[in-house]
Design a protein around this motif. Structure first.
Motif, PDB file in Angstrom:
ATOM      1  N   UNK A  68       0.826  -1.213   0.000  1.00 36.86           N
ATOM      2  CA  UNK A  68       0.000   0.000   0.000  1.00 36.86           C
ATOM      3  C   UNK A  68       0.861   1.264   0.000  1.00 36.86           C
ATOM      4  N   UNK A  69       2.168   1.102  -0.183  1.00 37.05           N
ATOM      5  CA  UNK A  69       3.131   2.193  -0.166  1.00 37.05           C
ATOM      6  C   UNK A  69       3.169   2.906   1.183  1.00 37.05           C
ATOM      7  N   UNK A  70       3.130   2.112   2.239  1.00 40.64           N
ATOM      8  CA  UNK A  70       3.275   2.627   3.594  1.00 40.64           C
ATOM      9  C   UNK A  70       4.617   2.137   4.141  1.00 40.64           C
ATOM     10  N   UNK A  71       5.191   2.922   5.038  1.00 41.28           N
ATOM     11  CA  UNK A  71       6.465   2.604   5.666  1.00 41.28           C
ATOM     12  C   UNK A  71       6.220   2.143   7.094  1.00 41.28           C
ATOM     13  N   UNK A  72       6.852   1.041   7.474  1.00 39.12           N
ATOM     14  CA  UNK A  72       6.782   0.552   8.839  1.00 39.12           C
ATOM     15  C   UNK A  72       7.786   1.331   9.682  1.00 39.12           C
ATOM     16  N   UNK A  73       7.304   1.951  10.759  1.00 37.26           N
ATOM     17  CA  UNK A  73       8.203   2.681  11.656  1.00 37.26           C
ATOM     18  C   UNK A  73       8.053   2.125  13.066  1.00 37.26           C
ATOM     19  N   UNK A  74       9.095   2.337  13.864  1.00 39.29           N
ATOM     20  CA  UNK A  74       9.093   1.861  15.246  1.00 39.29           C
ATOM     21  C   UNK A  74       9.312   3.034  16.188  1.00 39.29           C
ATOM     22  N   UNK A  75       8.735   2.918  17.382  1.00 39.36           N
ATOM     23  CA  UNK A  75       8.963   3.932  18.410  1.00 39.36           C
ATOM     24  C   UNK A  75      10.012   3.406  19.380  1.00 39.36           C
ATOM     25  N   UNK A  76      11.045   4.206  19.589  1.00 31.27           N
ATOM     26  CA  UNK A  76      12.147   3.830  20.468  1.00 31.27           C
ATOM     27  C   UNK A  76      11.714   3.907  21.933  1.00 31.27           C
ATOM     28  N   UNK A  77      12.316   3.081  22.760  1.00 27.00           N
ATOM     29  CA  UNK A  77      11.997   3.075  24.183  1.00 27.00           C
ATOM     30  C   UNK A  77      12.503   4.367  24.849  1.00 27.00           C
ATOM     31  N   UNK A  78      11.887   4.780  25.964  1.00 28.08           N
ATOM     32  CA  UNK A  78      12.287   6.030  26.623  1.00 28.08           C
ATOM     33  C   UNK A  78      13.694   6.006  27.207  1.00 28.08           C
ATOM     34  N   UNK A  79      14.247   4.829  27.457  1.00 28.50           N
ATOM     35  CA  UNK A  79      15.578   4.746  28.049  1.00 28.50           C
ATOM     36  C   UNK A  79      16.688   4.643  26.998  1.00 28.50           C
ATOM     37  N   UNK A  80      16.345   4.643  25.714  1.00 31.19           N
ATOM     38  CA  UNK A  80      17.371   4.582  24.677  1.00 31.19           C
ATOM     39  C   UNK A  80      18.231   5.844  24.728  1.00 31.19           C
ATOM     40  N   UNK A  81      19.532   5.679  24.589  1.00 30.40           N
ATOM     41  CA  UNK A  81      20.478   6.783  24.690  1.00 30.40           C
ATOM     42  C   UNK A  81      20.216   7.845  23.615  1.00 30.40           C
ATOM     43  N   UNK A  82      20.018   7.431  22.405  1.00 32.96           N
ATOM     44  CA  UNK A  82      19.769   8.371  21.312  1.00 32.96           C
ATOM     45  C   UNK A  82      18.306   8.382  20.918  1.00 32.96           C
ATOM     46  N   UNK A  83      17.719   9.557  20.819  1.00 32.73           N
ATOM     47  CA  UNK A  83      16.356   9.743  20.344  1.00 32.73           C
ATOM     48  C   UNK A  83      15.317   8.964  21.162  1.00 32.73           C
ATOM     49  N   UNK A  84      15.320   9.066  22.493  1.00 33.15           N
ATOM     50  CA  UNK A  84      14.329   8.342  23.306  1.00 33.15           C
ATOM     51  C   UNK A  84      12.902   8.750  22.953  1.00 33.15           C
ATOM     52  N   UNK A  85      12.007   7.781  22.929  1.00 29.88           N
ATOM     53  CA  UNK A  85      10.578   7.947  22.639  1.00 29.88           C
ATOM     54  C   UNK A  85      10.268   8.412  21.221  1.00 29.88           C
ATOM     55  N   UNK A  86      11.268   8.612  20.396  1.00 30.80           N
ATOM     56  CA  UNK A  86      11.048   9.080  19.031  1.00 30.80           C
ATOM     57  C   UNK A  86      10.695   7.905  18.128  1.00 30.80           C
ATOM     58  N   UNK A  87       9.985   8.217  17.058  1.00 27.18           N
ATOM     59  CA  UNK A  87       9.704   7.230  16.018  1.00 27.18           C
ATOM     60  C   UNK A  87      10.907   7.176  15.087  1.00 27.18           C
ATOM     61  N   UNK A  88      11.197   5.969  14.593  1.00 28.75           N
ATOM     62  CA  UNK A  88      12.391   5.730  13.790  1.00 28.75           C
ATOM     63  C   UNK A  88      12.025   4.829  12.613  1.00 28.75           C
ATOM     64  N   UNK A  89      12.983   4.601  11.741  1.00 28.31           N
ATOM     65  CA  UNK A  89      12.779   3.695  10.613  1.00 28.31           C
ATOM     66  C   UNK A  89      12.518   2.281  11.136  1.00 28.31           C
ATOM     67  N   UNK A  90      12.211   1.358  10.242  1.00 29.06           N
ATOM     68  CA  UNK A  90      11.768   0.018  10.617  1.00 29.06           C
ATOM     69  C   UNK A  90      12.695  -0.686  11.601  1.00 29.06           C
ATOM     70  N   UNK A  91      13.989  -0.737  11.309  1.00 32.17           N
ATOM     71  CA  UNK A  91      14.962  -1.402  12.185  1.00 32.17           C
ATOM     72  C   UNK A  91      16.349  -0.890  11.851  1.00 32.17           C
ATOM     73  N   UNK A  92      17.233  -0.914  12.843  1.00 35.89           N
ATOM     74  CA  UNK A  92      18.598  -0.429  12.617  1.00 35.89           C
ATOM     75  C   UNK A  92      19.520  -0.900  13.726  1.00 35.89           C
ATOM     76  N   UNK A  93      20.813  -0.836  13.444  1.00 38.69           N
ATOM     77  CA  UNK A  93      21.787  -1.151  14.472  1.00 38.69           C
ATOM     78  C   UNK A  93      23.175  -1.301  13.894  1.00 38.69           C
TER      79      UNK A  93
END
Length: 186
Positions: A48-73
């Protein structure tokens, strides 16, 4: 180290030309000048041309609670780019993908490394995903307009290319995706 980060994680060290040096780097330690490591991002789109995004946990060092791309590391020692991307998707979303016949769509250099971006299209039932509690608090599908509103509202990690991400999934270099089975460019 914050919750969900492995201080014993080792990364392969690359030189400026992306050649392995044979040395390892411990996550969290200062990288030496001229040393680089590999990071991967996977952007999952649906039919459907939609992007899957994830919300980072509040304790993550970078960008806590922010929405991010599907997966990364970060790639760990011994990982290829593809292996690292497959592993990160499996760890963070509980989803098995196969990138053995894929190359990164593009790579962004950053001061201490190389960041490979994979763009895949796969219909995923987000209700069936097994989110990694240490890193991911929620996932959702978004269309381009909603993604741009999230960037404007300060809810999305502000990657400089997000305004083009839906187009980038169809482009290789300066050309749109080539249909190799018929030898034509779409």
């Amino acid at each position: 180290m914050t919750r969900g980060e492995n201080e014993d994680e080792l990364w392969d060290v690359y030189d400026i030309n992306r050649r392995l040096t044979g040395r390892l780097h411990r996550r969290g330690d200062q990288m030496d000048e001229g040393d680089y490591h590999l990071v991967v991002h996977v952007c999952i789109f649906n039919s459907k041309n939609q992007l899957l995004i994830q919300q980072r946990q509040p304790w993550k060092k970078g960008w806590p609670n922010m929405w991010d791309l599907s997966a990364a590391g970060s790639a760990v020692a011994g990982d290829t780019s593809q292996n690292a991307a497959e592993r990160e998707v499996k760890e963070e979303l509980g989803l098995v993908i196969n990138l053995s016949n894929e190359r990164p769509r593009f790579t962004i250099n950053f001061p201490n490394g190389f960041d490979d971006y994979y763009m895949i299209t796969q219909d995923v039932n987000i209700e069936e995903l097994q989110l990694q509690e240490e890193e991911v608090q929620a996932v959702k599908w978004v269309e381009q307009q909603e993604l741009m509103q999230m960037v404007e509202d300060g809810e999305m990690v502000p990657y400089y290319f997000l305004h083009q991400i839906f187009e980038l999934k169809e482009i290789w270099g300066s050309h749109k995706r080539k249909d190799f089975s018929r030898g034509i460019i779409k």
